[in-house]
Write a protein that holds these residues in place. Structure first.
Motif, PDB file in Angstrom:
ATOM      1  N   ALA B 217       0.850  -1.205   0.000  1.00  0.00           N
ATOM      2  CA  ALA B 217       0.000   0.000   0.000  1.00  0.00           C
ATOM      3  C   ALA B 217       0.876   1.242   0.000  1.00  0.00           C
ATOM      4  CB  ALA B 217      -0.928   0.009   1.207  1.00  0.00           C
ATOM      5  N   GLN B 218       0.490   2.214  -0.797  1.00  0.00           N
ATOM      6  CA  GLN B 218       1.223   3.470  -0.875  1.00  0.00           C
ATOM      7  C   GLN B 218       0.225   4.618  -0.885  1.00  0.00           C
ATOM      8  OE1 GLN B 218       3.154   1.545  -4.431  1.00  0.00           O
ATOM      9  NE2 GLN B 218       4.786   2.977  -3.930  1.00  0.00           N
ATOM     10  N   ILE B 219       0.642   5.748  -0.337  1.00  0.00           N
ATOM     11  CA  ILE B 219      -0.199   6.946  -0.420  1.00  0.00           C
ATOM     12  C   ILE B 219       0.292   7.755  -1.622  1.00  0.00           C
ATOM     13  CG2 ILE B 219      -1.023   8.982   0.808  1.00  0.00           C
ATOM     14  CD1 ILE B 219      -1.709   6.349   2.230  1.00  0.00           C
ATOM     15  N   ASP B 220      -0.596   8.026  -2.550  1.00  0.00           N
ATOM     16  CA  ASP B 220      -0.150   8.761  -3.744  1.00  0.00           C
ATOM     17  C   ASP B 220      -0.131  10.262  -3.471  1.00  0.00           C
ATOM     18  OD1 ASP B 220      -2.712   9.767  -4.046  1.00  0.00           O
ATOM     19  OD2 ASP B 220      -3.186   8.598  -5.838  1.00  0.00           O
ATOM     20  N   SER B 221       0.278  11.029  -4.463  1.00  0.00           N
ATOM     21  CA  SER B 221       0.471  12.469  -4.259  1.00  0.00           C
ATOM     22  C   SER B 221      -0.826  13.183  -3.917  1.00  0.00           C
ATOM     23  CB  SER B 221       1.070  13.088  -5.520  1.00  0.00           C
ATOM     24  OG  SER B 221       2.219  12.376  -5.890  1.00  0.00           O
ATOM     25  N   ALA B 222      -1.950  12.582  -4.293  1.00  0.00           N
ATOM     26  CA  ALA B 222      -3.242  13.194  -3.991  1.00  0.00           C
ATOM     27  C   ALA B 222      -3.792  12.716  -2.646  1.00  0.00           C
ATOM     28  CB  ALA B 222      -4.241  12.873  -5.101  1.00  0.00           C
ATOM     29  N   GLY B 223      -3.002  11.912  -1.944  1.00  0.00           N
ATOM     30  CA  GLY B 223      -3.429  11.456  -0.629  1.00  0.00           C
ATOM     31  C   GLY B 223      -4.312  10.226  -0.651  1.00  0.00           C
ATOM     32  N   ARG B 224      -4.440   9.603  -1.804  1.00  0.00           N
ATOM     33  CA  ARG B 224      -5.250   8.387  -1.867  1.00  0.00           C
ATOM     34  C   ARG B 224      -4.385   7.155  -1.599  1.00  0.00           C
ATOM     35  NH1 ARG B 224      -7.234   7.571  -7.088  1.00  0.00           N
ATOM     36  NH2 ARG B 224      -9.041   6.388  -6.387  1.00  0.00           N
ATOM     37  N   ILE B 225      -5.023   6.083  -1.167  1.00  0.00           N
ATOM     38  CA  ILE B 225      -4.305   4.847  -0.877  1.00  0.00           C
ATOM     39  C   ILE B 225      -4.288   3.987  -2.142  1.00  0.00           C
ATOM     40  CG2 ILE B 225      -4.163   2.817   0.610  1.00  0.00           C
ATOM     41  CD1 ILE B 225      -6.108   4.254   2.518  1.00  0.00           C
ATOM     42  N   VAL B 226      -3.122   3.624  -2.604  1.00  0.00           N
ATOM     43  CA  VAL B 226      -3.002   2.737  -3.766  1.00  0.00           C
ATOM     44  C   VAL B 226      -2.526   1.375  -3.266  1.00  0.00           C
ATOM     45  CG1 VAL B 226      -1.922   2.360  -6.006  1.00  0.00           C
ATOM     46  CG2 VAL B 226      -2.427   4.697  -5.235  1.00  0.00           C
ATOM     47  N   ILE B 227      -3.368   0.387  -3.424  1.00  0.00           N
ATOM     48  CA  ILE B 227      -3.040  -0.955  -2.946  1.00  0.00           C
ATOM     49  C   ILE B 227      -2.725  -1.831  -4.154  1.00  0.00           C
ATOM     50  CG2 ILE B 227      -3.847  -2.964  -1.654  1.00  0.00           C
ATOM     51  CD1 ILE B 227      -5.901  -1.117  -0.290  1.00  0.00           C
ATOM     52  N   THR B 228      -1.497  -2.297  -4.217  1.00  0.00           N
ATOM     53  CA  THR B 228      -1.110  -3.249  -5.265  1.00  0.00           C
ATOM     54  C   THR B 228      -1.090  -4.610  -4.591  1.00  0.00           C
ATOM     55  OG1 THR B 228       0.258  -1.531  -6.244  1.00  0.00           O
ATOM     56  CG2 THR B 228       0.637  -3.788  -7.010  1.00  0.00           C
ATOM     57  N   THR B 229      -1.910  -5.514  -5.077  1.00  0.00           N
ATOM     58  CA  THR B 229      -2.092  -6.729  -4.278  1.00  0.00           C
ATOM     59  C   THR B 229      -2.366  -7.952  -5.132  1.00  0.00           C
ATOM     60  OG1 THR B 229      -3.313  -7.623  -2.377  1.00  0.00           O
ATOM     61  CG2 THR B 229      -4.583  -6.315  -3.949  1.00  0.00           C
ATOM     62  N   SER B 230      -1.973  -9.083  -4.594  1.00  0.00           N
ATOM     63  CA  SER B 230      -2.175 -10.360  -5.260  1.00  0.00           C
ATOM     64  C   SER B 230      -3.574 -10.856  -4.919  1.00  0.00           C
ATOM     65  CB  SER B 230      -1.110 -11.356  -4.792  1.00  0.00           C
ATOM     66  OG  SER B 230      -1.223 -12.560  -5.511  1.00  0.00           O
ATOM     67  N   THR B 231      -4.531 -10.432  -5.720  1.00  0.00           N
ATOM     68  CA  THR B 231      -5.933 -10.713  -5.390  1.00  0.00           C
ATOM     69  C   THR B 231      -6.684 -11.231  -6.599  1.00  0.00           C
ATOM     70  OG1 THR B 231      -7.972  -9.767  -4.464  1.00  0.00           O
ATOM     71  CG2 THR B 231      -6.705  -8.349  -5.947  1.00  0.00           C
ATOM     72  N   GLN B 232      -7.696 -12.024  -6.339  1.00  0.00           N
ATOM     73  CA  GLN B 232      -8.615 -12.464  -7.390  1.00  0.00           C
ATOM     74  C   GLN B 232      -9.817 -11.533  -7.488  1.00  0.00           C
ATOM     75  OE1 GLN B 232      -7.760 -16.981  -5.944  1.00  0.00           O
ATOM     76  NE2 GLN B 232      -9.602 -16.741  -7.184  1.00  0.00           N
ATOM     77  N   VAL B 233      -9.930 -10.614  -6.515  1.00  0.00           N
ATOM     78  CA  VAL B 233     -11.158  -9.817  -6.411  1.00  0.00           C
ATOM     79  C   VAL B 233     -10.835  -8.349  -6.116  1.00  0.00           C
ATOM     80  CG1 VAL B 233     -12.776 -11.666  -5.798  1.00  0.00           C
ATOM     81  CG2 VAL B 233     -11.315 -10.718  -4.023  1.00  0.00           C
ATOM     82  N   PRO B 234     -10.246  -7.635  -7.086  1.00  0.00           N
ATOM     83  CA  PRO B 234      -9.819  -6.265  -6.801  1.00  0.00           C
ATOM     84  C   PRO B 234     -10.961  -5.334  -6.399  1.00  0.00           C
ATOM     85  CG  PRO B 234      -9.487  -6.852  -9.117  1.00  0.00           C
ATOM     86  CD  PRO B 234      -9.816  -8.097  -8.412  1.00  0.00           C
ATOM     87  N   PHE B 235     -12.124  -5.501  -7.005  1.00  0.00           N
ATOM     88  CA  PHE B 235     -13.218  -4.584  -6.670  1.00  0.00           C
ATOM     89  C   PHE B 235     -13.820  -4.910  -5.307  1.00  0.00           C
ATOM     90  CE2 PHE B 235     -12.629  -3.878 -11.123  1.00  0.00           C
ATOM     91  CZ  PHE B 235     -12.837  -2.510 -11.264  1.00  0.00           C
ATOM     92  N   HIS B 236     -13.946  -6.189  -4.998  1.00  0.00           N
ATOM     93  CA  HIS B 236     -14.399  -6.549  -3.649  1.00  0.00           C
ATOM     94  C   HIS B 236     -13.363  -6.091  -2.623  1.00  0.00           C
ATOM     95  CE1 HIS B 236     -17.570  -8.641  -5.529  1.00  0.00           C
ATOM     96  NE2 HIS B 236     -17.040  -9.837  -5.632  1.00  0.00           N
ATOM     97  N   CYS B 237     -12.096  -6.172  -2.988  1.00  0.00           N
ATOM     98  CA  CYS B 237     -11.012  -5.750  -2.101  1.00  0.00           C
ATOM     99  C   CYS B 237     -11.182  -4.273  -1.754  1.00  0.00           C
ATOM    100  CB  CYS B 237      -9.671  -5.997  -2.769  1.00  0.00           C
ATOM    101  SG  CYS B 237      -8.261  -5.396  -1.827  1.00  0.00           S
TER     102      CYS B 237
END
Lengths: 172, 777
Positions: B217-237
């Motif tokens: 997880a990283q906080i981007d320049s706009a203050g949002r959380i960007v989660i890069t993850t090994s998932t089968q369900v990105p939208f549910h995540c």
């Protein structure tokens, strides 16, 4: 003689390099932080083979070796095998044969196959299985990986290629 | 027979090279861990050493002062929001029984407290300084203990509830109950010439993707959380992390890069809330990767299920009654409990024609590892019981088990009351089977294994005895009226296309399959597709990779989006050619007049539409839901050799036939079939969780054996085509069904070799030997 106990020097993919390290750093961790991301962490226990690299042409688990154990050795990673325009013969067969599913095990598989091709001149099924036994795959059932490998080995055998192994840049 | 509808396909039904194969074979950075920045904090978790305990106190003050430690999370400093970690439709058909951290631990491997530090060593050193006082509670270490009167209550927290109206009684450890009846089951049993009542046990197992669970997880320049993850369900995540942290969905972006295998295990939100919380607290990138041991202990597992099959059969082979009762041990948390047990019935019972059906599934909490989605999803467990009993029925009436299956299996145009009765958390959808090539699967598989040489076990002697077994199988393709997939596609100047899909390729090849489908529809080639999948900021929604849905559901979304873009391409092409729209067609990446005399390339159309006149972006968008869940079918066969002195089983040959409708990419379909079959073989023969007081004692690949290249028996995958009218270019699903075969096939083969019938697996030498010794000749 090593001058600085906190560095390690070895030949990496054909180039002599020196890295700062710590006595407890694993070779896998060093490689990955230096940008060699093709070598994977799968278990950290030397049981899955995703971290396989060559050390003096033998397949080793980078997750079990300390970085300092590479001192003076010749290390090769997947980054030394093939390019986008010119994948190795085995890479090409794996790609064409549908043998790459999630692909996480594939670099390790390729390195074990490199070790096999460097060390052996004949490739009986039993010998091949012995060399490849340390690389686990959960996607493919190994059928298509086996078929791709067998094709390359059969070609090498019939061409009488000995010990060169380096199928990385075929002339064809 | 009408003309083969696949005959003119140029992209679909061809083994096109997988779009990501080259980058992966070259070892290019592709997976989550490859994107962790050098300054990322390392996350480590303190896990519960106890199967059942209340946390009386936690003191993290020493840990917080340790070198390199940037934050510590525990139940005292995070939001307490009940949620479900299973990535399913919303609201989930699973209990909200989980908190980011709780005051109670419910299995060995449950969360206690987490540390984010500059290095792994510092994080581990800090964990060792966290002081926890536990009040040890009596653990519930089997489903029988869970069901017993006065059993300890595992979920006594007041917040535990279900978000939809389904039976849930946590005070009795009951997670769910589901059932259905058709005809008159008891009457059917009475009408039978032979009746059967057998109970089967299926074990725990782990998916063992070679890439463990991993999140960044990283906080981007706009203050949002960007989660890069090994998932089968990105939208549910994204939805579940927002819920768990109590923040808006808008604040989160989830990116799924290449995934190193999932098989259902990554249909679960197990790491993402923690890395996101740490990123919010520290402002730093936060990276968490499970060790292999954590993957076994804390990762999700296959639910162990007890399956009781009662059935009746007449001498002529008519099945008069089938009853299935399932007891599902879901472990410490209830995600996927109800849906897995529902699929025991819904994906298995319809396979055989029978008017009198009974099904009851019950799901219980225990203080053991947590069950989740696992390829096969309940059907794997139930088929072991069903297909074992089917062999017994055939033997009782003196019929070849192959002929018995041919006589009774469901066929094209037939329905089953089970389809309408059993859904996922609600009623199902009435359905008649469209495509079905099971009959041909049986014939071809029998031929490949040499079924006609199969002899009765009573005629076999000597130390090594060979046996042949079979099983017939089905699954589904997507969850009708629940799953949705979206896709959009836009053209570029050179006639290439960006195909944006929510669908989640976790190594299955779905990016390639969807590209083939879009290319076929657009009359261009797959190599013109730039596929980008599963980024919640960039791609349309998709429920994710589960329920054998991607090819059938998301594939149709891709086809419809491509058709939408094609209409626009035809419109502009006609304008450029000065022809009426109904006089032009798409062919070989051109719009051309019907006679082929006049044509204009997609590249020229793109440039014209972007730069020349009446400019606009040619972009197609579509969503798709399904009205039915067409079953793929399969017949599996194996020949084995049993060493009657040791109980060891050697698999001589395994044959997996598969009717997946049109095989969009035959090489990938074979790969799915071979891989799923070997996973099933490994599960049937060696894989198991061993416990001491609720603690898994074999949490490594050394002690939990999955098959290697040396272990692998010869597996022959045979694709038997059919054409599913409701699927994209005739396709249905392929991924899950193949794992259901090996356990019943080997059970039947062991019987055929030795006369020993085993009602539980893995078929370890000890178990097989004991069963052989009990056989009376």
């Amino acid at each position: 003689m090593k001058q600085n106990p906190n560095t390690v020097s070895f030949t990496l993919n054909g180039e002599l390099k020196t890295f700062a390290t710590e006595p407890n750093e694993k070779l896998l961790a060093l490689l990955r932080r230096e940008g060699y991301k093709g070598t994977k962490y799968g278990c950290g226990q030397g049981t899955c083979g995703a971290c396989t690299v060559l050390m003096d042409d033998r397949a080793v688990y980078a997750c079990l070796l300390y970085a300092m154990q590479a001192e003076g050795r010749d290390i090769r990673t997947i980054e030394s095998i093939g390019t986008f325009d010119k994948p190795s013969e085995l890479q090409q067969e794996l790609i064409q044969g549908g043998a790459v599913q999630c692909g996480f095990c594939i670099p390790g598989m390729i390195m074990s196959a490199e070790a096999l091709m460097k060390a052996e001149t004949t490739f009986d099924d039993d010998i091949v299985r012995e060399y490849m036994d340390g690389n686990l795959c959960r996607c493919t059932g190994y059928e298509k990986i086996w078929a791709a490998l067998r094709k390359v080995l059969d070609r090498q055998e019939s061409a009488g290629v000995q010990g060169s192994g380096a199928s990385s840049h075929p002339e064809s | 027979m009408s003309q083969d509808p696949t005959a003119n396909f140029k992209q679909v039904n061809h083994s096109v090279t997988k779009v990501d194969a080259r980058q992966l074979a070259l070892g290019k950075p592709s997976y989550v861990a490859d994107f962790a920045p050098a300054d990322a904090l390392v996350v480590k978790m303190l896990w519960s050493p106890h199967p059942h305990a209340r946390i009386q106190s936690i003191d993290v003050s020493d840990a917080e002062k340790m070198p390199g430690v940037k934050a510590v999370l525990w139940h005292g400093n995070v939001p307490r929001i009940a949620h479900c970690t299973a990535g399913q439709g919303f609201p989930e058909p699973s209990p909200y029984d989980t908190f980011m951290f709780d005051t109670k631990v419910r299995f060995v491997g449950d969360r206690v407290a987490a540390v984010a530090a500059e290095t792994e060593e510092q994080a581990l050193a800090a964990l060792a300084r966290i002081k926890v006082k536990y009040e040890i509670l009596q653990p519930v270490l089997s489903i029988d203990e869970a069901m017993a009167d006065g059993a300890p209550v595992i979920h006594d927290e007041p917040e535990a509830h279900v978000p939809i109206p389904i039976p849930y009684e946590p005070k009795k450890n009951l997670v769910a109950r589901v059932g259905c009846e058709a005809g008159d089951f008891e009457k059917g049993l009475k009408e039978a010439d032979f009746a059967f009542d057998d109970t089967y046990e299926t074990p725990y197992a782990q998916h063992c993707p070679i890439e463990p669970y991993v999140s960044l997880a990283q906080i981007d320049s706009a203050g949002r959380i960007v989660i890069t993850t090994s998932t089968q369900v990105p939208f549910h995540c994204r939805r579940i992390v927002a819920q768990t942290l109590g923040i808006p969905v808008q604040k989160i972006r989830v990116i799924k890069p290449r995934i190193g295998g999932g098989f259902g295990s990554k249909q679960e939100i197990l790491l993402e809330d923690i890395v996101a919380m740490f990123a919010l607290r520290t402002g730093r990138p936060c990276f968490w990767q499970f060790t292999r041991e954590e993957n076994f202990r804390t990762g999700r597992t296959r639910h162990p299920i007890r399956v009781r099959i009662r059935a009746g059969v007449k001498k002529d082979g008519t099945i008069t009654a089938i009853g299935m009762d399932c007891w599902n041990n879901t472990g410490a948390y209830g995600g996927h409990g109800l849906t897995v047990v529902s699929c025991c019935g819904s994906k298995v019972l319809p396979l055989y024609r029978c008017e009198n059906i009974h099904f009851l599934g019950k799901v219980y909490y225990t203080n053991l590892p947590v069950g989740g989605a696992y390829r096969g999803f309940g059907a794997t467990q139930a088929f072991f019981g069903m297909e074992s009993t089917v062999d017994k029925m055939a033997e009782a009436i003196g019929m070849d088990p192959l002929k018995f299956r041919q006589l009774n299996h469901i066929k094209s145009g037939e329905g089953s009351p089970v389809f309408a009765a059993l859904g996922e958390g609600k009623e199902g959808v009435p359905m008649t089977v469209g495509s079905c090539a099971l009959g041909e699967c049986i014939v071809k598989g029998a031929e490949a294994i040499g079924w006609k040489n199969r002899a009765d076990w009573r005629r076999k002697s000597g130390r090594y005895r060979r046996g042949i077994g079979m099983a017939a199988l089905m699954q589904g393709s997507s969850i009708p009226h629940i799953d949705m997939g979206g896709a959009s596609i836009k053209i570029n100047e050179d006639g290439s296309f960006n195909l944006l899909v929510g669908a989640t390729d976790l190594g299955t090849g779905s990016d390639t399959v969807l590209a083939q489908i879009a290319a076929e529809e657009l009359a261009t080639t797959t190599d013109k597709m730039i596929v980008y999948s599963s980024d919640t900021d960039m791609t349309p929604f998709d429920v994710g990779a589960y329920a054998s849905s991607t090819t059938y559901l998301s594939g149709e979304a891709a086809r419809k989006a491509a058709a939408d873009a094609k209409r626009q391409i035809l419109h502009t092409g006609a304008e450029m050619l000065n022809l009426p729209e109904d006089q032009v067609v798409c062919k070989d990446a051109h719009v051309q007049s019907r006679d082929g005399q006049h044509k204009v390339s997609y590249s020229d159309i793109a440039c014209y539409s972007l730069y020349s006149k009446n400019q606009y972006q040619i972009i197609g968008t579509a969503s798709h839901i399904t009205q039915k869940s067409p079953p793929p079918f399969a017949a599996h066969f194996a020949e084995i050799e049993v060493d009657t002195w040791t109980g060891n089983i050697k698999v001589l040959k395994y044959v997996s036939t598969i009717d997946c409708g049109t095989a969009v990419n035959p090489a990938l379909c074979e790969g799915q079939t071979e891989g799923g079959t070997l996973n099933g073989i490994s599960y049937a023969l060696t894989e198991q969780y061993l416990f001491r007081n609720g603690r898994m004692t074999n949490a490594s690949f050394t002690d939990y054996h999955i098959f290697s290249m040396r272990d692998k028996p010869p597996i022959q995958a045979i694709i038997v085509p059919s054409y599913e009218e409701t699927g994209p270019f005739g396709a249905k699903s392929v991924s899950e069904i193949c794992i259901n075969g090996p356990a019943p096939v080997f059970g039947n083969a062991i019987y055929n070799a030795t006369g020993a019938r085993l009602n539980e697996f893995p078929f370890t030498p000890e178990k097989v030997l004991k069963a052989i010794q009990a056989v009376k000749r």
